[in-house]
Design a protein around this motif. Structure first.
Motif, PDB file in Angstrom:
ATOM      1  N   ALA A 139      11.853  -2.520   5.591  1.00 25.41           N
ATOM      2  CA  ALA A 139      11.969  -2.710   4.144  1.00 25.41           C
ATOM      3  C   ALA A 139      12.492  -4.097   3.786  1.00 25.41           C
ATOM      4  O   ALA A 139      12.240  -4.592   2.693  1.00 25.41           O
ATOM      5  CB  ALA A 139      12.882  -1.647   3.553  1.00 25.41           C
ATOM      6  N   VAL A 140      13.202  -4.743   4.700  1.00 27.32           N
ATOM      7  CA  VAL A 140      13.806  -6.043   4.409  1.00 27.32           C
ATOM      8  C   VAL A 140      12.794  -7.181   4.529  1.00 27.32           C
ATOM      9  O   VAL A 140      12.634  -7.975   3.614  1.00 27.32           O
ATOM     10  CB  VAL A 140      15.010  -6.297   5.348  1.00 27.32           C
ATOM     11  N   CYS A 141      12.099  -7.265   5.660  1.00 29.10           N
ATOM     12  CA  CYS A 141      11.217  -8.412   5.879  1.00 29.10           C
ATOM     13  C   CYS A 141       9.748  -8.144   5.546  1.00 29.10           C
ATOM     14  O   CYS A 141       8.961  -9.085   5.448  1.00 29.10           O
ATOM     15  CB  CYS A 141      11.344  -8.923   7.314  1.00 29.10           C
ATOM     16  N   LEU A 142       9.373  -6.887   5.371  1.00 33.77           N
ATOM     17  CA  LEU A 142       7.994  -6.526   5.013  1.00 33.77           C
ATOM     18  C   LEU A 142       8.003  -5.566   3.812  1.00 33.77           C
ATOM     19  O   LEU A 142       7.504  -4.444   3.889  1.00 33.77           O
ATOM     20  CB  LEU A 142       7.294  -5.864   6.208  1.00 33.77           C
ATOM     21  N   PRO A 143       8.567  -6.012   2.670  1.00 36.13           N
ATOM     22  CA  PRO A 143       8.738  -5.092   1.546  1.00 36.13           C
ATOM     23  C   PRO A 143       7.427  -4.537   0.989  1.00 36.13           C
ATOM     24  O   PRO A 143       7.368  -3.372   0.576  1.00 36.13           O
ATOM     25  CB  PRO A 143       9.492  -5.916   0.496  1.00 36.13           C
ATOM     26  N   THR A 144       6.369  -5.318   0.977  1.00 42.28           N
ATOM     27  CA  THR A 144       5.087  -4.843   0.457  1.00 42.28           C
ATOM     28  C   THR A 144       4.502  -3.772   1.371  1.00 42.28           C
ATOM     29  O   THR A 144       4.046  -2.719   0.902  1.00 42.28           O
ATOM     30  CB  THR A 144       4.096  -6.014   0.305  1.00 42.28           C
ATOM     31  N   ALA A 145       4.519  -4.026   2.672  1.00 37.68           N
ATOM     32  CA  ALA A 145       4.015  -3.042   3.638  1.00 37.68           C
ATOM     33  C   ALA A 145       4.879  -1.782   3.609  1.00 37.68           C
ATOM     34  O   ALA A 145       4.363  -0.664   3.727  1.00 37.68           O
ATOM     35  CB  ALA A 145       3.982  -3.640   5.030  1.00 37.68           C
ATOM     36  N   TYR A 146       6.191  -1.963   3.435  1.00 36.64           N
ATOM     37  CA  TYR A 146       7.100  -0.815   3.368  1.00 36.64           C
ATOM     38  C   TYR A 146       6.798   0.032   2.135  1.00 36.64           C
ATOM     39  O   TYR A 146       6.742   1.267   2.215  1.00 36.64           O
ATOM     40  CB  TYR A 146       8.554  -1.272   3.353  1.00 36.64           C
ATOM     41  N   TRP A 202       3.741   1.989   2.750  1.00 35.88           N
ATOM     42  CA  TRP A 202       4.035   3.068   3.687  1.00 35.88           C
ATOM     43  C   TRP A 202       4.744   4.221   2.976  1.00 35.88           C
ATOM     44  O   TRP A 202       4.425   5.388   3.200  1.00 35.88           O
ATOM     45  CB  TRP A 202       4.891   2.541   4.839  1.00 35.88           C
ATOM     46  N   MET A 203       5.707   3.894   2.107  1.00 36.76           N
ATOM     47  CA  MET A 203       6.430   4.918   1.345  1.00 36.76           C
ATOM     48  C   MET A 203       5.471   5.700   0.445  1.00 36.76           C
ATOM     49  O   MET A 203       5.562   6.924   0.342  1.00 36.76           O
ATOM     50  CB  MET A 203       7.542   4.292   0.500  1.00 36.76           C
ATOM     51  N   ALA A 204       4.561   4.980  -0.214  1.00 31.67           N
ATOM     52  CA  ALA A 204       3.595   5.637  -1.098  1.00 31.67           C
ATOM     53  C   ALA A 204       2.693   6.578  -0.301  1.00 31.67           C
ATOM     54  O   ALA A 204       2.422   7.700  -0.741  1.00 31.67           O
ATOM     55  CB  ALA A 204       2.760   4.595  -1.835  1.00 31.67           C
ATOM     56  N   SER A 205       2.247   6.132   0.869  1.00 35.91           N
ATOM     57  CA  SER A 205       1.390   6.993   1.682  1.00 35.91           C
ATOM     58  C   SER A 205       2.166   8.193   2.221  1.00 35.91           C
ATOM     59  O   SER A 205       1.611   9.277   2.359  1.00 35.91           O
ATOM     60  CB  SER A 205       0.739   6.207   2.821  1.00 35.91           C
ATOM     61  N   ALA A 206       3.450   8.009   2.517  1.00 36.45           N
ATOM     62  CA  ALA A 206       4.276   9.110   2.985  1.00 36.45           C
ATOM     63  C   ALA A 206       4.436  10.148   1.874  1.00 36.45           C
ATOM     64  O   ALA A 206       4.374  11.359   2.128  1.00 36.45           O
ATOM     65  CB  ALA A 206       5.637   8.608   3.455  1.00 36.45           C
ATOM     66  N   ALA A 207       4.631   9.673   0.639  1.00 36.29           N
ATOM     67  CA  ALA A 207       4.783  10.584  -0.493  1.00 36.29           C
ATOM     68  C   ALA A 207       3.484  11.355  -0.744  1.00 36.29           C
ATOM     69  O   ALA A 207       3.509  12.558  -1.010  1.00 36.29           O
ATOM     70  CB  ALA A 207       5.201   9.809  -1.736  1.00 36.29           C
ATOM     71  N   GLU A 208       2.359  10.665  -0.641  1.00 35.74           N
ATOM     72  CA  GLU A 208       1.059  11.315  -0.850  1.00 35.74           C
ATOM     73  C   GLU A 208       0.807  12.382   0.204  1.00 35.74           C
ATOM     74  O   GLU A 208       0.227  13.427  -0.086  1.00 35.74           O
ATOM     75  CB  GLU A 208      -0.071  10.291  -0.806  1.00 35.74           C
ATOM     76  N   ALA A 209       1.211  12.102   1.407  1.00 39.15           N
ATOM     77  CA  ALA A 209       0.977  13.041   2.507  1.00 39.15           C
ATOM     78  C   ALA A 209       2.010  14.167   2.537  1.00 39.15           C
ATOM     79  O   ALA A 209       1.920  15.074   3.354  1.00 39.15           O
ATOM     80  CB  ALA A 209       0.989  12.298   3.832  1.00 39.15           C
ATOM     81  N   GLY A 210       3.006  14.058   1.673  1.00 41.75           N
ATOM     82  CA  GLY A 210       4.036  15.090   1.618  1.00 41.75           C
ATOM     83  C   GLY A 210       5.104  14.945   2.688  1.00 41.75           C
ATOM     84  O   GLY A 210       5.878  15.854   2.913  1.00 41.75           O
ATOM     85  N   ARG A 211       5.132  13.778   3.346  1.00 45.81           N
ATOM     86  CA  ARG A 211       6.180  13.545   4.342  1.00 45.81           C
ATOM     87  C   ARG A 211       7.445  13.099   3.638  1.00 45.81           C
ATOM     88  O   ARG A 211       7.405  12.409   2.628  1.00 45.81           O
ATOM     89  CB  ARG A 211       5.733  12.444   5.328  1.00 45.81           C
ATOM     90  N   LYS A 212       8.549  13.462   4.214  1.00 42.87           N
ATOM     91  CA  LYS A 212       9.838  13.055   3.657  1.00 42.87           C
ATOM     92  C   LYS A 212      10.147  11.630   4.122  1.00 42.87           C
ATOM     93  O   LYS A 212      10.173  11.358   5.315  1.00 42.87           O
ATOM     94  CB  LYS A 212      10.923  13.992   4.143  1.00 42.87           C
TER      95      LYS A 212
END
Length: 108
Positions: A85-92, A95-105
């Motif tokens: 999240a610190v050095c790759l904020p866009t990729a992070y 990743w968070m959005a895809s985790a939310a879509e997939a229902g992962r915590k």
């Protein structure tokens, strides 16, 4: 005469250097070039080699024994690591959005 030439060549030849990287299958392999990304084996996070968070952790010690390296971002993601999240904020964020879509915590 040949012995003198051989020893001279050995003295002037640069030592072969190699790096141990983690591939997309999460298996290690020897590479003639260094990795472009670093990661932490236990937390499964990868980021840039100049990441401020990683450099702070390295300076405190302990982190180095769990450090792994990847040739590229694709290898890190395929091996099951998430972006820092610190050095790759866009990729992070992606990743968070895809985790939310997939229902992962997401991580705490």
């Amino acid at each position: 005469m040949l012995d003198g030439i051989r020893s001279e060549a050995m003295e002037t030849a640069e030592p072969r250097r190699s790096w141990w990287l983690i591939g997309p299958d999460a298996a290690g392999y020897e590479s003639p070039s260094p990795g472009a990304y670093g990661g932490h084996r236990r937390s499964r996070v990868y980021g840039r080699l100049d990441c401020p968070a990683a450099l702070r952790a390295i300076s405190r010690g302990g982190y180095v024994t769990e450090r792994v390296f990847f040739a590229g971002e694709h290898d890190a993601v395929a091996a099951g690591f998430r972006p820092c999240a610190v050095c790759l904020p866009t990729a992070y964020a992606a990743w968070m959005a895809s985790a939310a879509e997939a229902g992962r915590k997401p991580p705490a």
